[in-house]
Design a protein around this motif. Structure first.
Motif, PDB file in Angstrom:
ATOM      1  N   GLY A 222       3.708  20.878   0.556  1.00 58.70           N
ATOM      2  CA  GLY A 222       4.341  19.777  -0.160  1.00 58.70           C
ATOM      3  C   GLY A 222       4.764  18.625   0.720  1.00 58.70           C
ATOM      4  O   GLY A 222       5.467  17.718   0.258  1.00 58.70           O
ATOM      5  N   ALA A 223       4.328  18.596   1.996  1.00 60.57           N
ATOM      6  CA  ALA A 223       4.780  17.557   2.928  1.00 60.57           C
ATOM      7  C   ALA A 223       4.352  16.158   2.474  1.00 60.57           C
ATOM      8  O   ALA A 223       5.151  15.213   2.505  1.00 60.57           O
ATOM      9  CB  ALA A 223       4.242  17.842   4.330  1.00 60.57           C
ATOM     10  N   ARG A 224       3.090  16.000   2.053  1.00 62.45           N
ATOM     11  CA  ARG A 224       2.621  14.675   1.628  1.00 62.45           C
ATOM     12  C   ARG A 224       3.309  14.238   0.330  1.00 62.45           C
ATOM     13  O   ARG A 224       3.616  13.066   0.148  1.00 62.45           O
ATOM     14  CB  ARG A 224       1.095  14.680   1.459  1.00 62.45           C
ATOM     15  N   TYR A 225       3.533  15.195  -0.545  1.00 63.44           N
ATOM     16  CA  TYR A 225       4.264  14.898  -1.785  1.00 63.44           C
ATOM     17  C   TYR A 225       5.680  14.420  -1.470  1.00 63.44           C
ATOM     18  O   TYR A 225       6.145  13.396  -2.001  1.00 63.44           O
ATOM     19  CB  TYR A 225       4.304  16.155  -2.659  1.00 63.44           C
ATOM     20  N   ASN A 226       6.382  15.145  -0.613  1.00 61.36           N
ATOM     21  CA  ASN A 226       7.760  14.776  -0.275  1.00 61.36           C
ATOM     22  C   ASN A 226       7.818  13.412   0.401  1.00 61.36           C
ATOM     23  O   ASN A 226       8.755  12.633   0.173  1.00 61.36           O
ATOM     24  CB  ASN A 226       8.386  15.842   0.631  1.00 61.36           C
ATOM     25  N   ARG A 227       6.821  13.127   1.224  1.00 56.50           N
ATOM     26  CA  ARG A 227       6.753  11.839   1.916  1.00 56.50           C
ATOM     27  C   ARG A 227       6.612  10.699   0.908  1.00 56.50           C
ATOM     28  O   ARG A 227       7.284   9.672   1.010  1.00 56.50           O
ATOM     29  CB  ARG A 227       5.573  11.876   2.883  1.00 56.50           C
ATOM     30  N   LYS A 228       5.746  10.870  -0.070  1.00 50.97           N
ATOM     31  CA  LYS A 228       5.551   9.836  -1.088  1.00 50.97           C
ATOM     32  C   LYS A 228       6.802   9.653  -1.927  1.00 50.97           C
ATOM     33  O   LYS A 228       7.213   8.519  -2.212  1.00 50.97           O
ATOM     34  CB  LYS A 228       4.366  10.202  -1.980  1.00 50.97           C
ATOM     35  N   MET A 229       7.422  10.753  -2.326  1.00 53.15           N
ATOM     36  CA  MET A 229       8.624  10.654  -3.158  1.00 53.15           C
ATOM     37  C   MET A 229       9.762   9.974  -2.403  1.00 53.15           C
ATOM     38  O   MET A 229      10.534   9.202  -2.981  1.00 53.15           O
ATOM     39  CB  MET A 229       9.040  12.038  -3.648  1.00 53.15           C
ATOM     40  N   SER A 230       9.871  10.249  -1.103  1.00 55.35           N
ATOM     41  CA  SER A 230      10.891   9.590  -0.296  1.00 55.35           C
ATOM     42  C   SER A 230      10.621   8.092  -0.213  1.00 55.35           C
ATOM     43  O   SER A 230      11.538   7.268  -0.351  1.00 55.35           O
ATOM     44  CB  SER A 230      10.922  10.199   1.109  1.00 55.35           C
ATOM     45  N   PHE A 231       9.358   7.736   0.008  1.00 57.50           N
ATOM     46  CA  PHE A 231       8.983   6.316   0.041  1.00 57.50           C
ATOM     47  C   PHE A 231       9.372   5.639  -1.263  1.00 57.50           C
ATOM     48  O   PHE A 231       9.980   4.558  -1.263  1.00 57.50           O
ATOM     49  CB  PHE A 231       7.484   6.186   0.288  1.00 57.50           C
ATOM     50  N   MET A 232       9.038   6.239  -2.382  1.00 55.09           N
ATOM     51  CA  MET A 232       9.296   5.621  -3.676  1.00 55.09           C
ATOM     52  C   MET A 232      10.796   5.450  -3.921  1.00 55.09           C
ATOM     53  O   MET A 232      11.226   4.425  -4.461  1.00 55.09           O
ATOM     54  CB  MET A 232       8.648   6.439  -4.788  1.00 55.09           C
ATOM     55  N   ALA A 233      11.582   6.433  -3.514  1.00 57.99           N
ATOM     56  CA  ALA A 233      13.027   6.322  -3.702  1.00 57.99           C
ATOM     57  C   ALA A 233      13.581   5.130  -2.933  1.00 57.99           C
ATOM     58  O   ALA A 233      14.385   4.342  -3.451  1.00 57.99           O
ATOM     59  CB  ALA A 233      13.707   7.618  -3.257  1.00 57.99           C
ATOM     60  N   GLY A 234      13.162   4.977  -1.682  1.00 61.35           N
ATOM     61  CA  GLY A 234      13.632   3.849  -0.889  1.00 61.35           C
ATOM     62  C   GLY A 234      13.068   2.531  -1.366  1.00 61.35           C
ATOM     63  O   GLY A 234      13.776   1.514  -1.399  1.00 61.35           O
ATOM     64  N   PHE A 235      11.796   2.545  -1.753  1.00 61.16           N
ATOM     65  CA  PHE A 235      11.168   1.294  -2.162  1.00 61.16           C
ATOM     66  C   PHE A 235      11.764   0.764  -3.460  1.00 61.16           C
ATOM     67  O   PHE A 235      11.846  -0.454  -3.656  1.00 61.16           O
ATOM     68  CB  PHE A 235       9.655   1.473  -2.323  1.00 61.16           C
ATOM     69  N   SER A 236      12.204   1.620  -4.330  1.00 58.24           N
ATOM     70  CA  SER A 236      12.821   1.177  -5.576  1.00 58.24           C
ATOM     71  C   SER A 236      14.035   0.303  -5.296  1.00 58.24           C
ATOM     72  O   SER A 236      14.212  -0.766  -5.893  1.00 58.24           O
ATOM     73  CB  SER A 236      13.221   2.388  -6.416  1.00 58.24           C
ATOM     74  N   ARG A 237      14.883   0.733  -4.370  1.00 54.19           N
ATOM     75  CA  ARG A 237      16.064  -0.062  -4.012  1.00 54.19           C
ATOM     76  C   ARG A 237      15.655  -1.335  -3.289  1.00 54.19           C
ATOM     77  O   ARG A 237      16.215  -2.414  -3.529  1.00 54.19           O
ATOM     78  CB  ARG A 237      17.023   0.765  -3.152  1.00 54.19           C
ATOM     79  N   TYR A 238      14.683  -1.221  -2.377  1.00 58.28           N
ATOM     80  CA  TYR A 238      14.224  -2.397  -1.650  1.00 58.28           C
ATOM     81  C   TYR A 238      13.644  -3.437  -2.597  1.00 58.28           C
ATOM     82  O   TYR A 238      13.898  -4.636  -2.455  1.00 58.28           O
ATOM     83  CB  TYR A 238      13.164  -1.994  -0.619  1.00 58.28           C
TER      84      TYR A 238
ATOM     85  N   TYR B  12       0.860  -1.174   0.000  1.00 58.35           N
ATOM     86  CA  TYR B  12       0.000   0.000   0.000  1.00 58.35           C
ATOM     87  C   TYR B  12       0.899   1.229   0.000  1.00 58.35           C
ATOM     88  O   TYR B  12       1.441   1.622   1.020  1.00 58.35           O
ATOM     89  CB  TYR B  12      -0.937  -0.003   1.204  1.00 58.35           C
ATOM     90  N   LEU B  13       1.066   1.813  -1.171  1.00 58.45           N
ATOM     91  CA  LEU B  13       1.968   2.947  -1.344  1.00 58.45           C
ATOM     92  C   LEU B  13       1.251   4.224  -0.918  1.00 58.45           C
ATOM     93  O   LEU B  13       0.065   4.398  -1.211  1.00 58.45           O
ATOM     94  CB  LEU B  13       2.402   3.018  -2.811  1.00 58.45           C
ATOM     95  N   PRO B  14       1.931   5.146  -0.227  1.00 52.83           N
ATOM     96  CA  PRO B  14       1.255   6.364   0.237  1.00 52.83           C
ATOM     97  C   PRO B  14       0.580   7.131  -0.901  1.00 52.83           C
ATOM     98  O   PRO B  14       1.102   7.208  -2.017  1.00 52.83           O
ATOM     99  CB  PRO B  14       2.402   7.185   0.850  1.00 52.83           C
TER     100      PRO B  14
END
Length: 308
Positions: free
Chosen positions: A160-176, A137-139
């Motif tokens: 832009g807090a929710r946007y930044n949170r999602k982008m951070s999640f995606m960056a980490g999840f890509s490597r994971y 379940y991606l933010p």
């Protein structure tokens, strides 16, 4: 044949009132990945997951998030970002679920640490097939600060807090995702990631794409990230592979207005499979309703895989 579904239920209690238990009993799926269970263990309905074994990560925010994987047989292994999960057998009630260790074997990316206890990711190894199944379940995210216009927003501007949170999640999840997919391959397993990505990847995945080009879920950077997870050697969008030219099939519609009746939807719910597993997909259906009733604002995406 292996029938596998993903469904954002938007609250297990609400979807049960609409007939989810009957859908589970009659749809004859072998595996079902759930998102937005949105209930702690003691708040689950009786027989919440029907005649399936369940691996469940509720998260620690009451009434929010929560992912699960339902299987015919007890899974061979379970992994979560929090390090534990709830397991239950067929017809298990809230008091029958047992908390067990579910260590993450590849290590989280640092960007994912704030999300580790939120109930956003769970993966299991199937006992009867060499396949690892993951539920995500991606933010939802939001708009970057420069696109926020109070008069056009349902929610208060957040800089832009929710946007930044999602982008951070995606960056980490890509490597994971690369790590866990490779770990499955090293163990001789195919890998299938399912869930609600809160992104419509292409124009085919959003009915009203022209007016949504500056809305969250269809921002260029979100779509670019999604595309970067796919290739003929890593992961394949199974439904798009089976229907390369079709608009949709959409899996989310607003409860408001005539979006559902007019099929003005978004395709937010995906099966992303390793190439060999993707090639085994023979049929896909979006169960828009069950006996004339919508189970959620999302609809289950069901794929049949012929593993030979």
């Amino acid at each position: 044949m292996l029938r596998i579904a993903t469904a954002n239920v938007n609250g297990i209690r609400a979807t049960h009132r609409r007939g989810f238990d009957d859908w589970l009993a009659t749809r004859d799926c072998d595996v079902v990945a759930l998102q937005e269970v949105r209930a702690q263990a003691d708040k689950l309905p009786e027989r919440a997951f029907g005649g399936y074994h369940v691996a469940l990560e509720t998260g620690d925010i009451p009434g929010r998030n929560g992912v699960a994987v339902l299987t015919r047989q007890q899974p061979a292994a379970v992994r979560s970002w929090s390090g534990s999960a709830l397991l239950g057998g067929p017809d298990a009630g809230p008091d029958d679920l047992q908390q067990v260790p579910a260590p993450d074997h590849v290590g989280r990316a640092r960007e994912l640490r704030p999300f580790a206890s939120q109930g956003r990711y769970l993966e299991v190894d199937l006992a009867g097939e060499p396949v690892t199944i993951a539920s995500l379940y991606l933010p939802k995210g939001g708009l970057p600060a420069e696109l926020q216009r109070p008069e056009r927003m349902r929610e208060a501007p957040d800089g832009g807090a929710r946007y930044n949170r999602k982008m951070s999640f995606m960056a980490g999840f890509s490597r994971y995702l690369t790590r866990t997919r490779r770990a499955a391959a090293s163990a001789g397993r195919e890998f299938l990631l399912m869930g609600d990505f809160n992104i419509a990847h292409t124009r085919q995945d959003l009915a009203a794409w022209r007016r949504n080009q500056k809305n969250d879920g269809f921002l260029p950077e979100e779509r670019e990230w999604f595309g970067s997870q796919l290739s003929t050697r890593t992961l394949i969008d199974v439904v798009r592979h089976l229907h390369p030219e079709a608009d949709g099939p959409y899996s989310w519609w607003s409860w408001l207005g005539q979006s559902f009746a007019n099929d003005t939807g978004w395709r937010l719910d995906y099966h992303l499979a390793t190439p060999r597993l993707a090639r085994a997909a023979v049929h896909t259906t979006v169960d828009r309703d069950h006996r004339g009733v919508r189970l959620s604002d999302h609809s289950p995406v069901v794929v049949d895989y012929d593993l030979g």
